[in-house]
Write a protein that holds these residues in place. Structure first.
Motif, short mmCIF file in Angstrom:
data_model
loop_
_atom_site.label_atom_id
_atom_site.label_comp_id
_atom_site.label_asym_id
_atom_site.label_seq_id
_atom_site.Cartn_x
_atom_site.Cartn_y
_atom_site.Cartn_z
N ARG A 167 -13.62 9.08 -1.30
CA ARG A 167 -14.69 8.82 -2.20
C ARG A 167 -14.52 7.70 -2.10
NH1 ARG A 167 -18.02 13.58 -4.45
NH2 ARG A 167 -18.32 14.59 -2.79
N THR A 168 -13.16 7.01 -2.26
CA THR A 168 -12.62 6.17 -3.26
C THR A 168 -11.72 5.39 -2.10
OG1 THR A 168 -11.11 6.57 -4.49
CG2 THR A 168 -13.62 6.67 -5.15
N PRO A 169 -11.18 3.51 -2.54
CA PRO A 169 -9.57 3.03 -2.25
C PRO A 169 -8.46 4.28 -2.08
CG PRO A 169 -11.55 2.01 -2.40
CD PRO A 169 -12.23 2.73 -2.97
N ALA A 170 -9.03 4.53 -3.42
CA ALA A 170 -7.31 5.20 -4.68
C ALA A 170 -7.54 6.46 -3.96
CB ALA A 170 -7.64 5.37 -5.85
N ALA A 171 -8.47 7.22 -3.14
CA ALA A 171 -8.38 8.11 -2.54
C ALA A 171 -8.03 8.16 -0.89
CB ALA A 171 -9.88 9.26 -2.56
N HIS A 172 -8.18 7.51 -0.24
CA HIS A 172 -7.20 7.16 0.73
C HIS A 172 -5.41 6.79 0.81
CE1 HIS A 172 -10.91 7.29 3.69
NE2 HIS A 172 -11.53 6.89 2.76
N LYS A 173 -5.77 6.22 -0.59
CA LYS A 173 -4.42 5.33 -0.46
C LYS A 173 -4.18 7.10 -0.66
CE LYS A 173 -1.06 2.86 -3.58
NZ LYS A 173 -1.28 1.91 -4.79
N ALA A 174 -3.81 8.04 -1.92
CA ALA A 174 -3.39 9.50 -1.75
C ALA A 174 -3.21 9.61 -0.70
CB ALA A 174 -4.73 9.94 -2.41
N LEU A 175 -4.32 10.19 0.23
CA LEU A 175 -4.31 10.64 1.61
C LEU A 175 -2.79 9.79 2.53
CD1 LEU A 175 -5.84 12.35 3.43
CD2 LEU A 175 -6.61 10.95 4.35
N ASP A 176 -2.63 8.70 2.58
CA ASP A 176 -1.14 8.13 3.19
C ASP A 176 -0.60 8.75 1.89
OD1 ASP A 176 -3.02 6.34 4.84
OD2 ASP A 176 -2.58 4.11 3.08
N GLN A 215 -2.82 15.01 -5.26
CA GLN A 215 -1.78 14.10 -3.94
C GLN A 215 -0.12 14.70 -3.85
OE1 GLN A 215 -0.92 10.07 -4.37
NE2 GLN A 215 -2.45 10.45 -5.76
N SER A 216 0.12 14.95 -4.82
CA SER A 216 1.38 15.27 -5.16
C SER A 216 1.47 17.53 -4.90
CB SER A 216 2.24 15.73 -6.99
OG SER A 216 1.72 14.35 -7.67
N MET A 217 0.71 18.21 -5.47
CA MET A 217 0.97 19.14 -4.73
C MET A 217 -0.14 19.34 -3.16
SD MET A 217 2.04 20.99 -7.63
CE MET A 217 1.40 22.49 -7.08
N ALA A 218 -0.78 18.80 -2.91
CA ALA A 218 -0.40 18.44 -1.56
C ALA A 218 0.92 18.04 -0.39
CB ALA A 218 -2.02 17.69 -0.98
N ARG A 219 1.11 16.65 -0.97
CA ARG A 219 2.30 16.17 -0.17
C ARG A 219 3.24 17.80 -0.70
NH1 ARG A 219 4.74 13.75 3.29
NH2 ARG A 219 6.52 11.92 3.15
N LEU A 220 3.39 18.07 -1.56
CA LEU A 220 4.32 19.48 -1.90
C LEU A 220 3.97 20.62 -0.59
CD1 LEU A 220 5.31 19.82 -5.93
CD2 LEU A 220 6.95 18.95 -3.98
N ALA A 221 2.89 20.43 -0.23
CA ALA A 221 2.44 21.80 0.56
C ALA A 221 3.18 21.13 2.06
CB ALA A 221 0.96 21.99 0.08
N GLN A 222 2.70 19.88 2.02
CA GLN A 222 3.19 19.99 3.71
C GLN A 222 4.66 19.27 3.66
OE1 GLN A 222 1.56 18.23 5.69
NE2 GLN A 222 2.70 17.33 7.63
N LEU A 223 5.17 19.02 2.70
CA LEU A 223 7.22 18.53 2.92
C LEU A 223 7.31 20.42 2.55
CD1 LEU A 223 7.58 16.10 0.49
CD2 LEU A 223 7.94 15.65 3.15
N SER A 224 6.60 20.92 2.47
CA SER A 224 7.60 22.19 2.87
C SER A 224 7.75 22.96 3.98
CB SER A 224 6.31 23.71 1.69
OG SER A 224 5.42 23.83 2.65
#
Length: 284
Positions: free
Chosen positions: A34-43, A14-23
């Motif tokens: 597949r899990t609630p934690a994964a959906h939280k990471a998506l947020d 999620q850190s790397m994806a967030r950095l990619a998004q911010l770039s």
């Protein structure tokens, strides 16, 4: 704008994806959640389509498998069976110990394979994103994938560098010794200081302060020039005294490290000093 799929939205993913998004250079296409934690990471990432199966992942240019090391090969095999990776896509994982060959099942589909390992702690994603700039990132794998991922790392604020083919395990061993064994050596040194009757608080200041000073010297002048102490002076009598007071488990460690220290001292020791030191350091 290149599209990125993320498989494994844990702390690193999620850190790397967030950095990619911010770039602003990459679009987060799909995130396997597949899990609630994964959906939280998506947020946290702030973009991307949540999917629950590999076969539901959308088309993408880059595929990051940020899963545990033990799962990389199996996930790569499942991803190949899903048939969603296209020829020319770059598929990569972020393991520090394993190389791109873990992704071999995807080569038959024409994917370009690589690994990218940021030498960085992702304990807290928000802090990781805020402090990632300047992080060294080791890259190895197929030439096309490496070239594209060097640009990707740079876009995220990291500093890419290439590993030679087959060098991943030695790279990881180097990092493990530098980080893990430094901690172990600090603990052994602190215990030995306590053996001398030094209070724990003072031992911390004494031992860790000297370790920090030594690290600064290594950075400034290199390991060989930073070397001090009885071994580089050829003081075998002091070495013998050290060995006499150390418990057996520490004595062996002292001797093994001492042998390598003697090698580092090299020509600064004359043959008589070399022989006298070897008498104590090689006698295990």
């Amino acid at each position: 704008m290149l599209k990125l799929n993320l498989i494994g939205p844990g702390r690193l993913g999620q850190s790397m994806a967030r950095l990619a998004q911010l770039s602003g250079q990459y679009q987060i296409a799909g995130v396997l959640a597949r899990t609630p934690a994964a959906h939280k990471a998506l947020d946290f990432i702030g973009a991307g389509q949540a999917v629950t199966t590999l076969s539901a992942l959308p088309a993408a240019d880059l595929w990051l498998l940020a899963v545990p090391d033990s799962a990389i090969a199996a996930v790569a095999s499942e991803l190949a069976q899903a048939g969603v990776v296209a020829a020319g896509d770059v598929v990569f994982h972020a393991s520090g110990a394993l190389d791109a060959q873990q992704l071999a099942p995807l080569r038959a589909q024409g994917a370009q394979l690589a690994s990218v390992h940021p030498a960085f702690s992702f304990a807290d994603p928000a802090r990781a994103v805020a402090t990632f700039a300047g992080t060294l990132c080791a890259i190895e794998g197929d030439a096309v994938a490496c070239a594209r991922l060097q640009a990707w790392v740079s876009d995220l604020g990291g500093v890419p560098f290439a590993l030679q083919a087959g060098g991943k395990t030695a790279y990881h061993a180097a990092l493990s010794m530098a980080a893990n064994y430094l901690v172990t050596l600090a603990e052994v040194s602190l215990q030995t200081a306590n053996q001398a009757g030094i209070a724990p608080e003072m031992a911390q200041r004494l031992v860790l302060g000297l370790m920090q000073q030594t690290l600064n010297n290594i950075v400034a002048i290199g390991p060989a020039a930073a070397l001090t102490g009885p071994i580089v002076r050829g003081d075998s009598a002091t070495v013998a005294q050290h060995l006499a007071v150390l418990p057996s488990q520490y004595r062996v460690l002292y001797q093994v490290l001492g042998q390598h220290t003697q090698c580092l001292a090299g020509e600064r020791l004359n043959p008589q000093q070399q022989q006298a030191l070897a008498q104590y350091l090689n006698n295990q």
